[in-house]
Design a protein around this motif. Sequence first.
Motif, mmCIF file in Angstrom:
data_model
loop_
_atom_site.group_PDB
_atom_site.id
_atom_site.type_symbol
_atom_site.label_atom_id
_atom_site.label_comp_id
_atom_site.label_asym_id
_atom_site.label_seq_id
_atom_site.Cartn_x
_atom_site.Cartn_y
_atom_site.Cartn_z
ATOM 1 N N HIS A 31 0.844 -1.192 0.000
ATOM 2 C CA HIS A 31 0.000 0.000 0.000
ATOM 3 C C HIS A 31 0.882 1.246 0.000
ATOM 4 N N TRP A 32 0.565 2.179 -0.893
ATOM 5 C CA TRP A 32 1.285 3.452 -0.968
ATOM 6 C C TRP A 32 0.435 4.523 -0.275
ATOM 7 N N LEU A 33 0.989 5.143 0.753
ATOM 8 C CA LEU A 33 0.228 6.100 1.542
ATOM 9 C C LEU A 33 0.204 7.474 0.879
ATOM 10 N N THR A 34 -0.865 8.224 1.163
ATOM 11 C CA THR A 34 -1.030 9.581 0.634
ATOM 12 C C THR A 34 -1.367 10.521 1.792
ATOM 13 N N SER A 35 -1.702 11.744 1.440
ATOM 14 C CA SER A 35 -2.096 12.724 2.465
ATOM 15 C C SER A 35 -3.549 12.549 2.885
ATOM 16 N N ASP A 36 -4.305 11.709 2.190
ATOM 17 C CA ASP A 36 -5.704 11.464 2.528
ATOM 18 C C ASP A 36 -5.814 10.291 3.494
ATOM 19 N N PRO A 37 -6.454 10.465 4.654
ATOM 20 C CA PRO A 37 -6.649 9.333 5.574
ATOM 21 C C PRO A 37 -7.373 8.192 4.863
ATOM 22 N N THR A 38 -6.761 7.020 4.885
ATOM 23 C CA THR A 38 -7.268 5.893 4.103
ATOM 24 C C THR A 38 -7.177 4.609 4.905
ATOM 25 N N ARG A 39 -8.208 3.768 4.745
ATOM 26 C CA ARG A 39 -8.186 2.425 5.317
ATOM 27 C C ARG A 39 -7.715 1.427 4.260
ATOM 28 N N TYR A 40 -7.008 0.407 4.727
ATOM 29 C CA TYR A 40 -6.507 -0.639 3.831
ATOM 30 C C TYR A 40 -6.947 -1.992 4.370
ATOM 31 N N ASP A 41 -7.323 -2.873 3.449
ATOM 32 C CA ASP A 41 -7.841 -4.188 3.827
ATOM 33 C C ASP A 41 -6.866 -4.925 4.739
ATOM 34 N N GLY A 42 -7.423 -5.415 5.860
ATOM 35 C CA GLY A 42 -6.622 -6.247 6.759
ATOM 36 C C GLY A 42 -5.707 -5.494 7.691
ATOM 37 N N ILE A 43 -5.745 -4.137 7.637
ATOM 38 C CA ILE A 43 -4.858 -3.323 8.482
ATOM 39 C C ILE A 43 -5.723 -2.369 9.307
ATOM 40 N N PRO A 44 -5.590 -2.368 10.621
ATOM 41 C CA PRO A 44 -6.403 -1.461 11.451
ATOM 42 C C PRO A 44 -6.077 0.000 11.165
ATOM 43 N N GLY A 45 -7.076 0.861 11.363
ATOM 44 C CA GLY A 45 -6.868 2.295 11.352
ATOM 45 C C GLY A 45 -6.946 2.963 9.996
ATOM 46 N N GLN A 46 -6.922 4.298 10.053
ATOM 47 C CA GLN A 46 -6.776 5.135 8.869
ATOM 48 C C GLN A 46 -5.362 5.698 8.866
ATOM 49 N N TRP A 47 -4.742 5.727 7.689
ATOM 50 C CA TRP A 47 -3.331 6.093 7.573
ATOM 51 C C TRP A 47 -3.175 7.282 6.636
ATOM 52 N N TRP A 48 -2.252 8.193 6.968
ATOM 53 C CA TRP A 48 -1.946 9.297 6.079
ATOM 54 C C TRP A 48 -0.573 9.893 6.416
ATOM 55 N N VAL A 49 -0.087 10.718 5.508
ATOM 56 C CA VAL A 49 1.207 11.382 5.670
ATOM 57 C C VAL A 49 0.997 12.875 5.505
ATOM 58 N N THR A 50 1.520 13.657 6.455
ATOM 59 C CA THR A 50 1.451 15.116 6.403
ATOM 60 C C THR A 50 2.835 15.686 6.680
ATOM 61 N N HIS A 51 3.366 16.460 5.717
ATOM 62 C CA HIS A 51 4.684 17.087 5.873
ATOM 63 C C HIS A 51 5.749 16.062 6.293
ATOM 64 N N ASP A 52 5.704 14.917 5.619
ATOM 65 C CA ASP A 52 6.670 13.834 5.844
ATOM 66 C C ASP A 52 6.564 13.217 7.238
ATOM 67 N N TRP A 53 5.415 13.385 7.863
ATOM 68 C CA TRP A 53 5.156 12.705 9.143
ATOM 69 C C TRP A 53 4.023 11.713 8.940
ATOM 70 N N LEU A 54 4.204 10.534 9.503
ATOM 71 C CA LEU A 54 3.247 9.450 9.335
ATOM 72 C C LEU A 54 2.283 9.401 10.506
ATOM 73 N N PHE A 55 0.975 9.272 10.188
ATOM 74 C CA PHE A 55 -0.055 9.204 11.213
ATOM 75 C C PHE A 55 -0.942 7.986 10.981
ATOM 76 N N VAL A 56 -1.508 7.469 12.088
ATOM 77 C CA VAL A 56 -2.555 6.462 12.008
ATOM 78 C C VAL A 56 -3.606 6.805 13.057
ATOM 79 N N ASP A 57 -4.870 6.662 12.688
ATOM 80 C CA ASP A 57 -5.980 6.887 13.609
ATOM 81 C C ASP A 57 -6.660 5.538 13.825
ATOM 82 N N LEU A 58 -6.464 4.975 15.017
ATOM 83 C CA LEU A 58 -7.029 3.673 15.360
ATOM 84 C C LEU A 58 -8.354 3.877 16.079
#
Length: 280
Positions: free
Chosen positions: A47-74
Amino acid sequence: MSAPAPATTATEETDAAGFTADWRRWHRQRLQGLSAPHGFLAITDLHWLTSDPTRYDGIPGQWWVTHDWLFVDLGTDESLFLNGMPVSGVQRLGSIAERDGFNLGHGETIIEVAKRGGKYILRPRNPQNPLLQEFNGVPAYTPDPRWRIAGAYRRFDQPRTTLVGAAVEGIERVYESPGEVVFELDGETHTLTAFNGHTEGTLNILFTDATSGKTTYAANRSLVVDVPGEDGIVVLDFNWAVNLPCAFTDLATCPLPPAENRLAVAIEAGEKTPFERSVD
């Protein structure tokens, strides 16, 4: 009447037997590494992450990147393990250096978080992945001391920046080359750009040759050599040439050899095309 072939001495036979035994031990260790429960044969997705919070099959949370910082919202019913400790809620996981990363736990799955070509990726690795479960070894040429070749290492005054492609489209990598290796084979001189190895005191050489796309994997193979001493002599033992992860799975982002490392000569040594890629 032709002259008789030179006799093989007992010492030469012993040396050849020892060489073959060493290679077989190394190859067994290589296969054990490939069979690791969370190795690259266990990768189930990329999975290639973007700046848009996104869910991916089989992986908990929403993932995104902002200003080269990685975030996840579980979510309230979701969690992951980081360094052996459970985490939940919104997590600022940090900035990752190129070709670096870390793992998160999710049951028996390990989620690899990394950066490749300036982009963040997630790669879940599950030991039940069919590619790993059905792994049946790697074909290789019969080890032959002929392919143990001495070469001369030429260290650059300053490391040279080398741009290389990748096994996936749209990705380029910048490597620093500390020097090049010059060797002779069948009366011809060849030069290979070397990169720093993953282990201190080693160099890594990415290459293709005239067997690539025929008996060996088309895109690349890799050879690790020891950094030379003051005499500048290195040993290229092509019997130890191995496939990169992209030879086994399309979910790898392996680098491709620079143009000067695409040899016209056939290197009939080392690992061949994996069974998984062979075409009947």
